[in-house]
Design an enzyme around this catalytic site. Structure first.
Site, PDB file in Angstrom:
ATOM      1  N   ASP A 117       0.804  -1.224   0.000  1.00  0.00           N
ATOM      2  CA  ASP A 117       0.000   0.000   0.000  1.00  0.00           C
ATOM      3  C   ASP A 117       0.831   1.265   0.000  1.00  0.00           C
ATOM      4  O   ASP A 117       0.471   2.264  -0.614  1.00  0.00           O
ATOM      5  CB  ASP A 117      -0.943   0.014   1.215  1.00  0.00           C
ATOM      6  CG  ASP A 117      -0.180   0.199   2.521  1.00  0.00           C
ATOM      7  OD1 ASP A 117       0.726  -0.615   2.793  1.00  0.00           O
ATOM      8  OD2 ASP A 117      -0.483   1.154   3.270  1.00  0.00           O
ATOM      9  N   ASP A 133       5.565   0.309   3.563  1.00  0.00           N
ATOM     10  CA  ASP A 133       5.834  -0.895   4.331  1.00  0.00           C
ATOM     11  C   ASP A 133       5.803  -2.109   3.413  1.00  0.00           C
ATOM     12  O   ASP A 133       5.782  -1.993   2.196  1.00  0.00           O
ATOM     13  CB  ASP A 133       4.827  -1.042   5.478  1.00  0.00           C
ATOM     14  CG  ASP A 133       3.386  -0.888   4.983  1.00  0.00           C
ATOM     15  OD1 ASP A 133       3.109  -1.295   3.840  1.00  0.00           O
ATOM     16  OD2 ASP A 133       2.543  -0.373   5.734  1.00  0.00           O
ATOM     17  N   TYR A 168      -5.799   0.394   8.846  1.00  0.00           N
ATOM     18  CA  TYR A 168      -6.907   0.650   7.926  1.00  0.00           C
ATOM     19  C   TYR A 168      -8.219   0.218   8.557  1.00  0.00           C
ATOM     20  O   TYR A 168      -8.936  -0.623   8.038  1.00  0.00           O
ATOM     21  CB  TYR A 168      -6.672  -0.057   6.585  1.00  0.00           C
ATOM     22  CG  TYR A 168      -5.553   0.581   5.794  1.00  0.00           C
ATOM     23  CD1 TYR A 168      -5.752   1.780   5.121  1.00  0.00           C
ATOM     24  CD2 TYR A 168      -4.288  -0.001   5.748  1.00  0.00           C
ATOM     25  CE1 TYR A 168      -4.727   2.383   4.411  1.00  0.00           C
ATOM     26  CE2 TYR A 168      -3.250   0.601   5.049  1.00  0.00           C
ATOM     27  CZ  TYR A 168      -3.476   1.784   4.379  1.00  0.00           C
ATOM     28  OH  TYR A 168      -2.452   2.384   3.682  1.00  0.00           O
ATOM     29  N   GLU A 219       5.139   9.784   3.598  1.00  0.00           N
ATOM     30  CA  GLU A 219       4.912   8.451   3.048  1.00  0.00           C
ATOM     31  C   GLU A 219       4.054   8.517   1.785  1.00  0.00           C
ATOM     32  O   GLU A 219       3.019   9.182   1.768  1.00  0.00           O
ATOM     33  CB  GLU A 219       4.223   7.558   4.081  1.00  0.00           C
ATOM     34  CG  GLU A 219       4.151   6.099   3.655  1.00  0.00           C
ATOM     35  CD  GLU A 219       3.720   5.171   4.788  1.00  0.00           C
ATOM     36  OE1 GLU A 219       3.937   3.957   4.668  1.00  0.00           O
ATOM     37  OE2 GLU A 219       3.173   5.670   5.798  1.00  0.00           O
TER      38      GLU A 219
END
Length: 505
Positions: free
Chosen positions: A91, A94, A242, A482
């Site tokens: 995503d 990570d 999430y 990020e």
């Protein structure tokens, strides 16, 4: 590959993991002169930015997020469970495959192609490849009836390491939703993704399109029949990463809207008519992203009335107007916040996702309005499609460098962009220059350092500045530094529109 044991629910499996190499300009490569980013900069007097270059890079980013055994045509640089779960996308920065944001990313990439793919020319094929990399994985994740595998990897353990995906040795747990642990939100979003992609491939690959649509129908039925949020049953594993904060009603409306569009079956039209209000069609929320789909569903369903002239859904023109009014500065019902430099600001965490998603909705709704030869009504005020496009352009231009810091928030675009993005593969030396394994905790010394990332993740768009237009470019600041797939996905459509509008495509 690595062989690891893991457990999930009552299962314990042996895992075959095919590790991904990220698409980076690794150290050892010289970075192109920044002037090359403006190949056509002076050819179009009205275009301050090279939207075509940004479009190319925004799609290229997805290759850097691939998980799985990479194909021979990878432009640069799993699991042996009851079902093959090799593939898909990480995503963000990570090494986890989160199914919820991956499905939303797929839906938005597909919507970008549906609305603006005809303008993409040479980039259309690359966009379709990016979509298919996701849908191939989603087909695997939904191969068992009434079961969806929604996450690969233990996020808590993964986030305690800072290591390259090639060195990944954390437990690769697999999490699923089923009849006993429902997840209407992630299931309906997955159905939306499959249905939207079915439209994308309808002409170019009819057989694949039919496979996607059949699966979308089945997955949506599961989402609707067994209701509940996936984070209720999987809270320790998916939260706080999430969590489904908005519930599942928005995804059921969104999923039904996409199935109605993909199948043209009156069943879904009737479902929307009967359940729309219950599912929040008229709720006054104005944030569109991986968690809340209401605004997107309103815009999508407005087309059935505006363009397809289905009067039974005429109310969605009003619902869509209400959302649009909330983001037009100075309009009646305007409730959005902008930074002093003019950036839409919704949340401190990954705010740029709302910038790109809102810009996409503005452009898409402007397209529908233009087709219907109508306007937005905000109380007693009227706003034209042109006004919506100008707001979207200002947001995209801010992202590309028209901001107080004169910084592009897309890696590799323009002379100044983030150099310390919060991304494991980008921040750690690539295998070619450092073949020795970097241990789990060993990488944190690099993560906390001030040195620029050795590898450019070209096309990555980061979370962006704070509400005062400040951006520290600090690697540990995941909220601002990020990148994420769901930031780029709607941006693809917006960039295609502007590249075409200024004669760059």
């Amino acid at each position: 590959m690595a062989f690891l044991g893991f457990s999930s629910a009552s299962y314990t499996f042996r895992v075959i993991i095919f590790l991904s190499l990220f698409f980076f300009l690794c150290n050892g490569f010289s970075y192109p002169d920044s002037s090359l980013f403006y190949t056509h900069h002076h050819r179009h007097n009205l275009a301050k930015h090279n939207y075509k270059d940004a479009l190319t890079k925004s799609i290229l980013f997805f290759e850097g997020q691939r998980s799985g055994k990479l194909p021979p045509n990878q432009r640069r640089l799993g699991e042996e469970t009851p079902v093959d779960l090799v593939g898909g996308y990480y995503d963000a920065g990570d090494n986890i495959k989160f199914g919820f944001p991956m499905a939303f990313t797929t839906t938005m990439l597909s919507w970008s192609v549906i609305e603006f793919g005809g303008l993409m020319k040479s980039e259309l094929g690359n966009a379709k490849v990016a979509i298919r990399w996701a849908t191939d994985y989603l087909l695997k994740a939904t191969s068992r009836p009434d079961t969806i595998y929604v996450q690969v990897g233990d996020a808590n353990k993964d986030h305690s390491c800072w290591e390259r995906p090639e060195d990944m040795d954390t437990q690769r747990s697999v999490f699923k939703v089923d009849k006993n642990t429902p997840g209407s939100d992630v299931a309906a979003e997955t159905a939306a993704a499959l249905a939207a992609a079915a439209i994308v491939f309808r002409k170019s690959d009819p057989s694949y399109s039919k496979i996607l649509l059949r699966r979308a129908i089945r997955v949506f039925a599961f989402a609707d029949r067994y209701r509940g949020t996936y984070s209720a049953g999987l809270k320790p594993d998916v939260c706080p990463f999430y969590c489904s904060f908005s519930g599942y009603q928005d995804e059921l409306l969104w999923g039904a809207a996409w199935l109605q569009k993909a199948t043209r079956n009156l069943k879904y039209l009737n479902y929307i008519k009967v359940n729309g209000q219950i599912l929040g069609a008229a709720e006054y929320d104005n944030t569109f992203g991986w968690d809340n789909k209401h605004a997107g569903a309103r815009i999508l369903l407005s087309k059935t009335f505006l363009v397809q002239k289905m009067k039974t859904l005429s109310e969605y023109k009003g619902h869509a107007d209400n959302f649009i009014c909330s983001v037009i500065p100075g309009a009646p019902f305007y409730i959005s916040q902008y930074t002093p430099g003019g950036l839409l600001f919704k949340m401190a965490d990954e705010n740029m996702q709302y910038v790109t998603s809102t810009s996409f909705l503005l452009l898409t709704y402007a397209k529908y309005l233009t087709s219907a030869r109508t306007v937005v009504h905000c109380g007693g005020s009227v706003y034209t499609p042109g006004r919506l496009r100008s707001i979207a352009k200002k947001q995209v231009d801010y992202l590309l460098g028209d901001n107080p810091l004169r910084m592009s928030y897309m890696v590799g675009y323009g002379p100044k962009f983030p150099r310390r993005i919060h991304h494991r593969g980008s921040s750690l030396p690539c295998v070619a220059s450092h073949p020795a394994k970097i241990q789990c905790h060993q990488g944190f010394s690099i993560m906390h350092s001030q040195s620029p990332n050795p590898n450019f993740l070209v096309g990555a768009v980061v979370g962006g500045p704070d509400k005062h237009d400040r951006f520290p470019d600090v690697r540990s600041d995941y909220e601002q530094s990020e990148p994420a797939t769901y930031i780029n996905a709607p941006l693809v459509g917006a960039l295609a529109y502007f590249a075409h509008s200024f004669g760059q495509l």
